[in-house]
Motif scaffolding. Structure first.
Motif, short mmCIF file in Angstrom:
data_model
loop_
_atom_site.label_atom_id
_atom_site.label_comp_id
_atom_site.label_asym_id
_atom_site.label_seq_id
_atom_site.Cartn_x
_atom_site.Cartn_y
_atom_site.Cartn_z
N THR A 1 35.72 40.70 -40.45
CA THR A 1 35.57 41.75 -39.44
C THR A 1 36.69 42.77 -39.60
N ARG A 2 36.31 44.04 -39.62
CA ARG A 2 37.34 45.08 -39.65
C ARG A 2 37.82 45.36 -38.23
N ILE A 3 39.11 45.33 -38.04
CA ILE A 3 39.69 45.58 -36.72
C ILE A 3 40.62 46.80 -36.81
N ILE A 4 40.70 47.54 -35.72
CA ILE A 4 41.59 48.70 -35.62
C ILE A 4 42.92 48.23 -35.05
N HIS A 5 44.02 48.56 -35.73
CA HIS A 5 45.34 48.13 -35.29
C HIS A 5 45.66 48.69 -33.90
N GLN A 6 46.34 47.88 -33.11
CA GLN A 6 46.71 48.32 -31.77
C GLN A 6 47.87 49.31 -31.78
N PHE A 7 48.62 49.36 -32.88
CA PHE A 7 49.75 50.28 -32.96
C PHE A 7 49.39 51.46 -33.88
N SER A 8 49.97 52.61 -33.57
CA SER A 8 49.69 53.82 -34.33
C SER A 8 50.29 53.72 -35.72
N PRO A 9 49.56 54.14 -36.75
CA PRO A 9 50.13 54.13 -38.11
C PRO A 9 51.22 55.18 -38.29
N PHE A 10 51.29 56.14 -37.37
CA PHE A 10 52.31 57.18 -37.47
C PHE A 10 53.66 56.71 -36.93
N ASN A 11 53.60 55.81 -35.96
CA ASN A 11 54.82 55.25 -35.38
C ASN A 11 54.49 53.85 -34.89
N LYS A 12 55.00 52.85 -35.58
CA LYS A 12 54.65 51.46 -35.29
C LYS A 12 55.08 51.01 -33.90
N GLU A 13 55.95 51.79 -33.25
CA GLU A 13 56.39 51.41 -31.91
C GLU A 13 55.46 51.93 -30.83
#
Length: 815
Positions: free
Chosen positions: A158-170
């Motif tokens: 299953t492809r999941i979308i990360h909960q954190f932004s790829p631009f700023n991991k915080e």
């Protein structure tokens, strides 16, 4: 009418999310996440609206809400706030909230920048939609366990979308959906959004935990009305409908104006035809007419009894054509039935002019004969090279005595899956017109109605087809032109006895004394009389001229019947189907007199776009149509040789980060490919034992850098460990590999060791270098500081070394 306000719904991810799109890819992904053409993830509006409705049902059943009336005070129908906000079956028109797709924060700017990269052929190859999606997502595997053992064939990806932004991991990833809502419903919408805690797939297994917040019109940051006339990106000024040069619109004169409009569909569209799960390939004229009618009646002081209303929407003075696929310049029309393409040679022919004498000279081929006509072979229907109809194709055909040119286009479609929940649960799919396409058409009106009509065009929120309140049908006008209709220099001039082809550019509806008719002879006579190509009550048994190699009696036509469907929103039922004639059907006439044809619609219900015709002269249409051809679906080249510096300078911070990660990925693959290729030679293969390879592998894992800043120190630690190997041959071989690909090694002359970027890249980093790695390195240095680029490349030494060792250990099994 309801007073509507604009707001926003903000969705923040607190766990990974999968909003499935129904697609799967055998062997790689079983459940794909929804994303757009650029690879950017989004939450579909229908999915979001369904989740909000579930929350509203919970709040309604809890008794927190009282009864609500509609704006007119009617307490009988809208006693339930749930139905007032989300609508109900058999509603007249669309009421309640209207939701758009939820896109990531800053989506419009990111989309614009990715389009800019796509247009630059020097850097577009380094970033693709799949690579963009990989930056925002990951693929997780799960399997079913039974007594501690995995069940057979139960492994799923299953492809999941990360909960954190790829631009700023915080920062957590935010999605924003624009919403239009009835005035006075802010409190209820805030409650509904607060109640939404989970959405998407596997929400009971840790995925889809969200925080949802509603912001009313006065609280939202970036409420923009994108549904009016599109903005000019160059000067940020509202784009106006342009009036042709040397033309003055005088309301007091009886001028006929031709307004050419180009729509862009911002979302997918499902426009019902004969099948509820498929879509028409065009926007019907009656849909545009209906949208403008709704805007007119919603404005204060207007009613259906107005004289202007009758002229614009009822008596046929104003005509709304179908809006067909367009490339932004040309407007395409359904291919006429006489235009065929040879199956093998792909040459165009006029199938109505086919006869044995056109190809009889090429029945016995002698390829050694110098007089052999290779061109005629391309047009010969022998050996499986039969002419084929251009079914489903849209064309722009320019034919005159000096030029023959045809452009082909086919509207793009996509299949969208939906899952209906509750008691009538159902997984179903619908075919929709893909978003981002352009549709062009015409509105013919009187000059005295132009000002009113242009105002309606600017003030109308165009949405066509099904599910207009969520996800589907949103369109905007991107440009428009006004010209005078039927100028002397553009009228179709016909000479007496000249053979004329009349092709339907839209479906036609025809009436005789008994009702709607599809009888070819009657339809032929109706069209001929209305265009002035036949005398009223003419005998249609005369000779028309040479067709198919002999004198042909008319009516001569290539006709296909069609059923025309409609839907009544007032009744909430389909209208009875009407018998009509399919677009592309062709009729051939011999003109009875010299005439300038100034009419391009025939039959009934012209104001809805039915019965539009295209006219051609028979003398310009021989059997062999030597036509210049271009397929606009495949030959549309959007790339530009722009300066890379200018492109990179205009990118936003987020897109620079996406491009940077893609470039690092390409650079890593190039570095790894070079190392493995050089190590594949027999002279370079490791001769150390598999156990020693395992020891070195463990040394690498124990010294892998945790961040970019400690890469060099970890490398020094690794080299020390390698130098501690007791066997001289194996120690020297390992150090030789390290020194060859990664950096310096201890020697008598030099005890200090460091990573070497040039060795890792295997390339010179001079500005004059034409190698791909040098270009990638240069691009990265333009996107960020050179020290940061060097630090990131240095941190890759451990991963590259592990790949090298794994590859060599694998090769030893086959030696």
């Amino acid at each position: 009418m309801q007073n509507k306000k604009q707001g926003e719904i903000h969705i923040t991810l607190y766990s990974d999310l999968c909003t499935g799109n129904g697609y799967s890819y055998y062997g790689t992904i079983d459940s794909e996440a929804e994303h757009d053409e650029f690879g950017l993830p989004f939450i579909p509006a229908r999915r979001l609206k369904g989740c909000l409705r579930e929350c509203a049902e919970l709040l309604s059943d809890s008794g927190l809400w009282g009864k609500s009336n509609d704006e007119s005070g009617n307490a009988e129908k809208y006693t339930d706030p749930l139905n007032y906000l989300f609508g109900m079956s058999a509603d007249v028109g669309t009421k309640g909230i209207r939701i758009e797709n939820a896109y990531i924060s800053g989506y419009e700017q990111i989309k614009k920048d990715l389009k800019l990269i796509k247009e630059n052929k020097q850097i577009q190859k380094y970033i693709s939609p799949d690579e963009v999606l990989d930056i925002f997502s990951d693929v997780k595997a799960q399997t079913k366990m039974e007594n501690g053992v995995a069940d057979d064939n139960s492994l799923r990806f299953t492809r999941i979308i990360h909960q954190f932004s790829p631009f700023n991991k915080e920062n957590r990833l935010d999605f924003i959906a624009k919403v239009e809502y009835p005035e006075g419903q802010e409190i209820k919408l805030k409650q509904i959004c607060k109640a939404l805690r989970h959405m998407g797939m596997n929400r009971n297994r840790g995925l889809g935990c969200v925080k949802c917040e509603f912001k009313a019109e006065d609280e939202a940051d970036n409420i923009e009305d994108e549904n009016l006339i599109a903005e000019n990106e160059a000067d940020n000024v509202k784009c106006k409908i342009q009036i042709s040069k040397d033309m003055v619109i005088n309301e007091n004169l009886d001028q006929k104006l031709n307004i050419t409009i180009f729509f862009e569909n911002l979302g997918p569209m499902i426009i019902s035809g004969d099948d509820k799960n498929t879509t028409l390939n065009y926007i019907p004229g009656k849909a545009v007419l209906g949208a403008l009618t709704g805007t007119y009646l919603s404005e204060a002081g207007h009613s259906a009894d107005d004289e202007e209303f009758v002229r614009l929407f009822l008596n046929g003075d104003t005509i709304y054509s179908d809006f067909n696929i367009s490339d932004g310049v040309h407007i395409f029309a359904p291919a006429p039935s006489f235009l065929n393409k040879m199956k093998k040679s792909k040459k165009y022919v006029n199938s109505l002019k086919y006869s044995e004498k056109h190809v009889s000279d090429n029945k016995d081929y002698d390829t050694d004969n110098k007089d052999y006509d290779t061109d005629n072979k391309d047009y010969d229907p022998a050996n499986g090279n039969q002419p084929k109809k251009l079914k489903g194709k849209y064309i722009n055909l320019e034919i005159n005595k000096d030029n023959r040119k045809v452009l082909e286009y086919e509207p793009k479609q996509r299949i969208i899956y939906h899952h209906r929940r509750c008691n009538d649960a159902l997984l179903y799919s619908q075919t929709a017109l893909k978003e981002g396409q352009i549709f062009g058409g015409n509105i013919i009106c009187n000059s005295k109605d132009y000002k009113l009509l242009s105002g309606l065009l600017k003030n109308t929120n165009f949405r066509f087809g099904k599910s207009k309140t969520a996800q589907y049908g949103q369109c905007r006008i991107i440009k428009g032109f006004v010209d005078e209709l039927f100028k002397k220099d553009v009228k179709f001039q016909v000479e007496k006895n000249e053979v004329i082809y009349v092709s339907l550019a839209s479906k036609g509806i025809f009436l005789d004394e008994y009702g709607y008719t599809q009888e070819s002879k009657k339809v032929y006579q109706i069209i001929g009389e209305q265009l002035g190509l036949l005398n009223n009550g003419a005998d249609v048994s005369e000779k028309i001229g040479e067709i198919q190699g002999k004198e042909k009696e008319y009516p001569f036509c290539s006709i296909q019947s069609a059923m025309i469907y409609g839907y009544s929103g007032v009744w909430n039922l389909r209208k009875p189907p009407i018998a009509g004639i399919e677009s592309g059907s062709t009729f051939i006439y011999q003109a009875v007199e010299d005439k300038d044809i100034d009419k391009y619609y025939v039959g009934e219900r012209n104001l809805e776009g039915f019965g539009k015709v295209a006219l051609y002269k028979g003398k310009d249409l021989p059997y062999k149509l030597e036509i210049e051809f271009k397929n606009c679906n495949t030959e549309n080249n959007d790339t530009k040789a722009e300066n890379i510096d200018d492109t990179l300078k205009n990118l936003s911070v987020g897109v620079k980060e996406i491009l940077k990660q893609s470039l690092y990925k390409v650079l890593y693959q190039n570095m790894l490919e070079r190392i493995l290729t050089e190590m594949a030679n027999d002279s370079s293969k490791l001769r150390m034992s598999p156990s020693t390879i395992g020891r070195v592998n463990l040394m690498v894992k124990e010294t892998l850098p945790k961040n970019e800043n400690e890469a060099n120190d970890k490398y020094k630690d690794f080299v020390k460990r390698v130098a501690s190997i007791k066997r001289d041959n194996e120690r020297e071989e390992a150090l030789k590999i390290v020194g060859r690909f990664f950096g310096s090694i201890p020697s008598k002359e030099k005890e200090n060791v460091d990573l070497d970027i040039k060795k890792m890249l295997g390339e010179s980093l001079d500005q004059d270098s034409n190698s791909e790695n040098a270009r990638l390195y240069s691009l990265l240095c333009q996107l960020t500081d050179e020290k940061e680029v060097n630090a990131h490349i240095s941190s890759l030494w451990g991963e590259l070394m592990l790949e090298l060792l794994a590859n060599q250990k694998y090769l030893k099994k086959f030696n």
